[in-house]
Write a protein that holds these residues in place. Structure first.
Motif, PDB file in Angstrom:
ATOM      1  N   ALA A   1       5.559   1.535  -7.750  1.00  0.00           N
ATOM      2  CA  ALA A   1       5.680   2.571  -6.717  1.00  0.00           C
ATOM      3  C   ALA A   1       7.111   2.747  -6.224  1.00  0.00           C
ATOM      4  N   GLY A   2       8.060   1.984  -6.801  1.00  0.00           N
ATOM      5  CA  GLY A   2       9.466   2.176  -6.459  1.00  0.00           C
ATOM      6  C   GLY A   2      10.052   1.151  -5.524  1.00  0.00           C
ATOM      7  N   HIS A   3       9.301   0.092  -5.176  1.00  0.00           N
ATOM      8  CA  HIS A   3       9.828  -0.952  -4.300  1.00  0.00           C
ATOM      9  C   HIS A   3      10.526  -2.021  -5.136  1.00  0.00           C
ATOM     10  N   LEU A   4      11.716  -2.413  -4.733  1.00  0.00           N
ATOM     11  CA  LEU A   4      12.468  -3.438  -5.454  1.00  0.00           C
ATOM     12  C   LEU A   4      12.382  -4.796  -4.775  1.00  0.00           C
ATOM     13  N   ASP A   5      11.942  -4.838  -3.534  1.00  0.00           N
ATOM     14  CA  ASP A   5      11.676  -6.086  -2.822  1.00  0.00           C
ATOM     15  C   ASP A   5      10.159  -6.176  -2.669  1.00  0.00           C
ATOM     16  N   LEU A   6       9.557  -7.164  -3.304  1.00  0.00           N
ATOM     17  CA  LEU A   6       8.100  -7.231  -3.396  1.00  0.00           C
ATOM     18  C   LEU A   6       7.478  -8.112  -2.323  1.00  0.00           C
ATOM     19  N   HIS A   7       8.282  -8.580  -1.377  1.00  0.00           N
ATOM     20  CA  HIS A   7       7.749  -9.458  -0.326  1.00  0.00           C
ATOM     21  C   HIS A   7       6.808  -8.673   0.585  1.00  0.00           C
ATOM     22  N   SER A   8       5.741  -9.334   1.018  1.00  0.00           N
ATOM     23  CA  SER A   8       4.722  -8.652   1.827  1.00  0.00           C
ATOM     24  C   SER A   8       5.257  -8.172   3.167  1.00  0.00           C
ATOM     25  N   ALA A   9       6.353  -8.772   3.644  1.00  0.00           N
ATOM     26  CA  ALA A   9       6.912  -8.332   4.921  1.00  0.00           C
ATOM     27  C   ALA A   9       7.703  -7.035   4.780  1.00  0.00           C
ATOM     28  N   ARG A  10       8.049  -6.671   3.527  1.00  0.00           N
ATOM     29  CA  ARG A  10       8.912  -5.516   3.338  1.00  0.00           C
ATOM     30  C   ARG A  10       8.315  -4.422   2.455  1.00  0.00           C
ATOM     31  N   SER A  11       7.210  -4.703   1.816  1.00  0.00           N
ATOM     32  CA  SER A  11       6.531  -3.660   1.039  1.00  0.00           C
ATOM     33  C   SER A  11       5.061  -4.012   0.937  1.00  0.00           C
ATOM     34  N   GLN A  12       4.230  -2.984   0.880  1.00  0.00           N
ATOM     35  CA  GLN A  12       2.785  -3.168   0.805  1.00  0.00           C
ATOM     36  C   GLN A  12       2.230  -2.455  -0.419  1.00  0.00           C
ATOM     37  N   VAL A  13       1.080  -2.917  -0.887  1.00  0.00           N
ATOM     38  CA  VAL A  13       0.408  -2.236  -1.989  1.00  0.00           C
ATOM     39  C   VAL A  13       0.025  -0.833  -1.522  1.00  0.00           C
ATOM     40  N   ASP A  14       0.437   0.163  -2.286  1.00  0.00           N
ATOM     41  CA  ASP A  14       0.204   1.573  -1.939  1.00  0.00           C
ATOM     42  C   ASP A  14      -1.091   2.016  -2.618  1.00  0.00           C
ATOM     43  N   LYS A  15      -2.216   1.925  -1.893  1.00  0.00           N
ATOM     44  CA  LYS A  15      -3.511   2.263  -2.484  1.00  0.00           C
ATOM     45  C   LYS A  15      -3.619   3.758  -2.875  1.00  0.00           C
ATOM     46  N   PRO A  16      -3.096   4.700  -2.069  1.00  0.00           N
ATOM     47  CA  PRO A  16      -3.096   6.093  -2.534  1.00  0.00           C
ATOM     48  C   PRO A  16      -2.331   6.282  -3.842  1.00  0.00           C
ATOM     49  N   PHE A  17      -1.221   5.545  -4.013  1.00  0.00           N
ATOM     50  CA  PHE A  17      -0.477   5.601  -5.279  1.00  0.00           C
ATOM     51  C   PHE A  17      -1.350   5.090  -6.422  1.00  0.00           C
ATOM     52  N   LEU A  18      -2.068   3.984  -6.187  1.00  0.00           N
ATOM     53  CA  LEU A  18      -2.966   3.460  -7.214  1.00  0.00           C
ATOM     54  C   LEU A  18      -4.071   4.457  -7.527  1.00  0.00           C
ATOM     55  N   ALA A  19      -4.552   5.149  -6.503  1.00  0.00           N
ATOM     56  CA  ALA A  19      -5.590   6.155  -6.722  1.00  0.00           C
ATOM     57  C   ALA A  19      -5.077   7.282  -7.618  1.00  0.00           C
TER      58      ALA A  19
ATOM     59  N   ALA B   1     -11.210   7.850  -4.604  1.00  0.00           N
ATOM     60  CA  ALA B   1     -11.378   7.627  -3.170  1.00  0.00           C
ATOM     61  C   ALA B   1     -11.676   6.156  -2.883  1.00  0.00           C
ATOM     62  N   GLU B   2     -12.476   5.527  -3.732  1.00  0.00           N
ATOM     63  CA  GLU B   2     -12.770   4.103  -3.560  1.00  0.00           C
ATOM     64  C   GLU B   2     -11.506   3.265  -3.720  1.00  0.00           C
ATOM     65  N   VAL B   3     -10.688   3.613  -4.704  1.00  0.00           N
ATOM     66  CA  VAL B   3      -9.431   2.893  -4.923  1.00  0.00           C
ATOM     67  C   VAL B   3      -8.520   3.039  -3.715  1.00  0.00           C
ATOM     68  N   ALA B   4      -8.417   4.246  -3.181  1.00  0.00           N
ATOM     69  CA  ALA B   4      -7.550   4.490  -2.025  1.00  0.00           C
ATOM     70  C   ALA B   4      -8.008   3.714  -0.801  1.00  0.00           C
ATOM     71  N   ALA B   5      -9.310   3.430  -0.722  1.00  0.00           N
ATOM     72  CA  ALA B   5      -9.854   2.722   0.435  1.00  0.00           C
ATOM     73  C   ALA B   5     -10.062   1.239   0.177  1.00  0.00           C
ATOM     74  N   ALA B   6      -9.655   0.733  -0.986  1.00  0.00           N
ATOM     75  CA  ALA B   6      -9.894  -0.666  -1.348  1.00  0.00           C
ATOM     76  C   ALA B   6      -9.185  -1.612  -0.387  1.00  0.00           C
ATOM     77  N   ASN B   7      -9.762  -2.793  -0.215  1.00  0.00           N
ATOM     78  CA  ASN B   7      -9.196  -3.785   0.695  1.00  0.00           C
ATOM     79  C   ASN B   7      -7.885  -4.364   0.174  1.00  0.00           C
ATOM     80  N   THR B   8      -7.819  -4.604  -1.135  1.00  0.00           N
ATOM     81  CA  THR B   8      -6.639  -5.208  -1.752  1.00  0.00           C
ATOM     82  C   THR B   8      -6.351  -4.527  -3.083  1.00  0.00           C
ATOM     83  N   GLY B   9      -5.165  -4.807  -3.619  1.00  0.00           N
ATOM     84  CA  GLY B   9      -4.847  -4.315  -4.944  1.00  0.00           C
ATOM     85  C   GLY B   9      -5.809  -4.844  -5.988  1.00  0.00           C
ATOM     86  N   LEU B  10      -6.187  -6.122  -5.856  1.00  0.00           N
ATOM     87  CA  LEU B  10      -7.136  -6.712  -6.794  1.00  0.00           C
ATOM     88  C   LEU B  10      -8.477  -5.990  -6.745  1.00  0.00           C
TER      89      LEU B  10
END
Length: 378
Positions: free
Chosen positions: A276-294, A308-317
């Motif tokens: 999704a374009g993040h170069l720092d993967l630490h959870s404090a500075r970037s989050q999993v973008d579920k709409p992007f995954l959708a 829609a289910e992907v966009a609303a998922a609890n985690t990337g997994l």
């Protein structure tokens, strides 16, 4: 130049930072001491355990309580030089005998969370003691049982003093882990985190690999991805870069100091951030973008209901599992997008890139095949 000077272990030493112990290692030490006392009447102090990579480590006990049919031991977590919110926390394990054949049963005590949402490596309703710490505890319970003629059938209740309060500073509540902390760790060791020291260690890792004549290096987010790369390509340790969360640091340095090939390997969720374009993967500075995954899922053939289910998922997994169940190759789509993002950061440097996404168990769930940079015009 000796190859012993390169690779992940050399990077760790180069930072000059003191490593610490995971909550999983502390819980294992506490459980080992408690079960030993329950069977023998005496607490071993210090108590020695074996970490997943074979390292024997001793822990001092802060708590010793022995009553009829029950024993509790406690270990204070030392996170080393890592600014971990659980540094100094008291991790306790209480062992109670169970009927023969019961095995090892885990319970969440005060300060340890319970899983309430899907998408984590534990079933809903389970105490938040992750798979590797569970296996460590089972292994050590079995060793103590063999040494003291026990059955190994016990209930292990793990607790953390003030854990519910500490957990408010973590992502646990958002992930549906309620009531406290997670007991974590895949190696037992906390790698100390310092942006400047870690980025410098990445640069030295690239330099050492290049000086030794290695033309294929791999940036790995952790020990599990490191094992995957070794299994896939047979790379020596000196060619392994402990990238951690610093994907950008690897790519920018390799751009200036090219190698023929760069493999990036890491967990699906982390690499979805790179995609999704993040170069720092630490959870404090970037989050999993579920709409992007959708959106990626749509490109892979997902209908609007699944997107829609992907966009609303609890985690990337959880998003990945939804797509796997419907035959949508989200893992490959993320790996390809991450590879292409890496190539864009490399800006035409003569480096071929491939990406491997794995799950928490180290199973490959996505591949972005080797691609070379586009030829520069003129």
């Amino acid at each position: 130049m000796s190859e012993a000077r390169g690779g992940r272990s050399a990077q760790l030493k180069h930072t000059g930072l003191r490593p610490g112990w995971t909550t999983g290692a502390c819980a294992t030490a506490a459980a080992t001491a408690a079960y030993t006392a329950l069977l023998s009447g005496d607490f071993p102090d210090p108590v020695t355990i074996t970490l997943p990579r074979g390292q024997a480590t001793a822990f001092a006990l802060a708590v010793e309580e022995l009553t009829e049919g029950r024993a509790t031991a406690g270990v204070v977590k030392d996170a080393g030089d890592d600014p971990d919110v659980t540094h100094g926390a008291l991790v306790r394990a209480t062992i109670r005998r169970l009927p023969t054949g019961s095995g090892v049963v885990f319970k969440a005590g005060p300060g340890v969370g319970t899983v309430t949402l899907p998408g984590l490596p534990l079933d809903v309703g389970e105490p938040a003691v992750n798979p590797v710490p569970r296996q460590m505890i089972r292994d050590h319970i079995a060793r103590v049982a063999a040494a003291h003629r026990g059955t190994g059938d016990v209930e292990v209740t793990v607790s953390v003093d003030h854990g519910e309060e500490i957990a408010r500073s973590t992502w646990n509540p958002r992930l549906g882990i309620l009531g406290g902390l997670s007991i974590l760790g895949t190696t037992g060791i906390v790698v100390p985190y310092s942006c400047s020291a870690w980025i410098d260690s990445i640069r030295r890792g690239v330099d050492v690999a290049r000086a030794a004549g290695h033309t294929h290096v791999a940036g790995c987010t952790g020990s599990t991805s490191e094992k995957t790369v070794v299994a896939e390509y047979g790379l020596p340790e000196i060619a392994l870069l402990d990238m951690g969360d610093f994907a950008g640091a690897v790519l920018k340095y390799v751009r200036r100091h090219p190698t023929d090939r760069l493999t990036i390997c890491g967990g699906f969720a982390k690499l979805s951030k790179l995609a999704a374009g993040h170069l720092d993967l630490h959870s404090a500075r970037s989050q999993v973008d579920k709409p992007f995954l959708a959106e990626l899922a749509r490109r892979g053939g997902a209908d609007e209901a699944l997107a829609a289910e992907v966009a609303a998922a609890n985690t990337g997994l959880a998003a990945l599992q939804l797509c796997q169940a419907r035959g949508v190759p989200l893992g490959d789509l993320v790996a390809v997008a991450a590879r292409d993002e890496a190539l864009s950061v490399l800006r035409g440097a003569p480096v071929a890139v491939d990406v491997i996404c794995i799950d928490r168990a180290g199973t490959v769930v996505g591949r972005g095949s080797v691609r070379r940079p586009a030829a520069r015009p003129g």
